[in-house]
Design an enzyme around this catalytic site. Structure first.
Site, PDB file in Angstrom:
ATOM      1  N   SER A   1      43.714  47.352  57.615  1.00 35.76           N
ATOM      2  CA  SER A   1      43.260  46.808  58.894  1.00 35.76           C
ATOM      3  C   SER A   1      42.612  45.428  58.726  1.00 35.76           C
ATOM      4  CB  SER A   1      42.251  47.761  59.543  1.00 35.76           C
ATOM      5  OG  SER A   1      41.727  47.182  60.727  1.00 35.76           O
TER       6      SER A   1
ATOM      7  N   THR B   1      43.068  53.302  65.623  1.00 33.99           N
ATOM      8  CA  THR B   1      44.438  52.982  65.279  1.00 33.99           C
ATOM      9  C   THR B   1      45.171  54.247  64.859  1.00 33.99           C
ATOM     10  OG1 THR B   1      45.839  51.450  64.019  1.00 33.99           O
ATOM     11  CG2 THR B   1      43.904  52.337  62.879  1.00 33.99           C
TER      12      THR B   1
ATOM     13  N   LYS C   1      45.328  57.255  68.303  1.00 32.25           N
ATOM     14  CA  LYS C   1      45.251  56.559  69.592  1.00 32.25           C
ATOM     15  C   LYS C   1      45.547  57.480  70.780  1.00 32.25           C
ATOM     16  CE  LYS C   1      46.516  52.157  69.671  1.00 32.25           C
ATOM     17  NZ  LYS C   1      47.209  50.858  69.437  1.00 32.25           N
TER      18      LYS C   1
ATOM     19  N   ASP D   1      45.347  46.725  74.457  1.00 35.16           N
ATOM     20  CA  ASP D   1      46.541  46.132  73.851  1.00 35.16           C
ATOM     21  C   ASP D   1      47.299  45.266  74.848  1.00 35.16           C
ATOM     22  OD1 ASP D   1      46.261  47.078  71.256  1.00 35.16           O
ATOM     23  OD2 ASP D   1      47.317  48.947  71.673  1.00 35.16           O
TER      24      ASP D   1
ATOM     25  N   GLY E   1      57.796  52.511  71.722  1.00 37.26           N
ATOM     26  CA  GLY E   1      56.660  53.232  71.164  1.00 37.26           C
ATOM     27  C   GLY E   1      55.379  52.928  71.926  1.00 37.26           C
TER      28      GLY E   1
ATOM     29  N   ARG F   1      66.075  52.447  69.776  1.00 38.55           N
ATOM     30  CA  ARG F   1      67.096  53.126  68.975  1.00 38.55           C
ATOM     31  C   ARG F   1      67.313  54.558  69.457  1.00 38.55           C
ATOM     32  NH1 ARG F   1      65.462  51.435  62.830  1.00 38.55           N
ATOM     33  NH2 ARG F   1      63.401  51.881  63.670  1.00 38.55           N
TER      34      ARG F   1
ATOM     35  N   LEU G   1      55.531  41.241  68.317  1.00 35.75           N
ATOM     36  CA  LEU G   1      54.236  41.865  68.021  1.00 35.75           C
ATOM     37  C   LEU G   1      53.959  41.900  66.524  1.00 35.75           C
ATOM     38  CD1 LEU G   1      53.900  44.820  70.549  1.00 35.75           C
ATOM     39  CD2 LEU G   1      53.802  42.350  70.928  1.00 35.75           C
TER      40      LEU G   1
ATOM     41  N   GLN H   1      43.038  41.460  71.756  1.00 32.91           N
ATOM     42  CA  GLN H   1      42.737  42.853  72.109  1.00 32.91           C
ATOM     43  C   GLN H   1      41.386  43.284  71.563  1.00 32.91           C
ATOM     44  OE1 GLN H   1      42.591  45.754  69.963  1.00 32.91           O
ATOM     45  NE2 GLN H   1      42.836  44.494  68.136  1.00 32.91           N
TER      46      GLN H   1
END
Length: 284
Positions: free
Chosen positions: A26, A73, A77, A114, A142, A165, A229, A259
């Site tokens: 992190s 994280t 979350k 976010d 996601g 996908r 991202l 964020q």
């Protein structure tokens, strides 16, 4: 004379941190540590590895130890939403929280910043960006993609194209976010870019050590804004190729920085500035 601080003095030093598993990677401790030093705030920000089975116990104990809040994280979350007393509308909509505030009344307040960070990054680094200029195309479905979708729709995007996908995940997001979403098959991802004014990679594809993002850019307009991202590397293959086509590109590091700002302000009472120095510190 004893110069050691008393327990009452120690207890008034605000503590915050980030929980996840793993957590060593992190960048948040660097960023928050920089802001604490910059503004001369007496406080600490600590990375803490927490196993899923210990999450509820940790959230009960930390406020008693002087913690005022946490960043959250992977993999916690989603789980923290069920443990929070108050959940913001945007965290509920996204289905995840990345920021917890331990309130003086003992309640845990869960938020998701976010999407805010994503939009703030675009507005800072592409001030002419107009969300209503044309369709947005989002690659991925996601948790990060959900935050991006929510923020883009809230900003005024009239049509949002999405591909993943696993198509069913895109369909799930469409079912929750509504008629402005159009789902594309993964094999047709290149077609999704035709006429798009905003293009977002919300997957980990293209990240250092991950598989490349293989979406053909033939239909990408040079007038489009393209953002990723991923921020390792800062200039991902997607951004490099888009830039070669004449597109305005925005890297993903600013989202990480922006964020973090609302949580820091709530915990430590100072709105921090997201600037070149903050970027440098995080990249060191």
């Amino acid at each position: 004379m004893n110069d050691e601080p008393s327990l009452s003095e120690i207890s008034h030093v605000p503590l915050a941190g980030v929980i996840g598993m793993p957590i060593a990677h992190s960048r948040s401790p660097r960023l928050h540590g920089h802001w604490l030093r910059r503004y001369g705030i007496e406080g600490h920000y600590i990375p803490m590895p927490v196993m899923p089975e210990h999450l509820a116990e940790v959230l009960r104990i930390l406020p008693r130890a002087g913690f005022v809040g946490l960043n959250v994280t992977i993999p916690h979350k989603e789980a923290v939403l069920a443990l929070a007393d108050v959940v913001t509308d945007r965290a509920a909509l996204i289905g995840a929280a990345n920021t917890l505030i331990f309130r003086p009344d003992g309640k845990i307040h869960a938020d998701n910043t976010d999407g805010y960070g994503f939009i703030a990054n675009l507005r800072q680094n592409a001030p002419d960006w107009d969300p209503a200029a044309g369709p947005a195309a989002v690659i991925g479905a996601g948790g990060a993609a959900r935050a991006v979708v929510a923020s883009l729709l809230d900003s005024g995007v009239k049509e949002l194209r999405i591909t993943n996908r696993t198509r069913i995940r895109s369909e799930q997001i469409k079912s929750e976010f509504g008629a402005r979403l159009v789902v594309y098959d993964w094999a047709q991802a290149g077609n999704m870019l035709e006429g798009a004014a905003t293009v977002v990679n919300a997957t980990s594809l293209g990240m250092t050590g991950k598989q490349p993002l293989r979406v053909p850019l033939d239909a990408l307009s040079p007038q489009a804004l393209v953002t990723d991202l991923v921020y390792t590397p800062l200039m991902t293959p997607l951004l490099a190729q888009a830039q070669e086509r004449g597109c305005k590109v925005v890297d993903g590091l600013g989202m990480l920085l922006h964020q973090a700002a609302p949580g820091f302000e709530r915990w430590f009472g100072q709105r921090p500035e997201v600037d070149d120095e903050a970027r440098r510190v995080v990249l060191e």
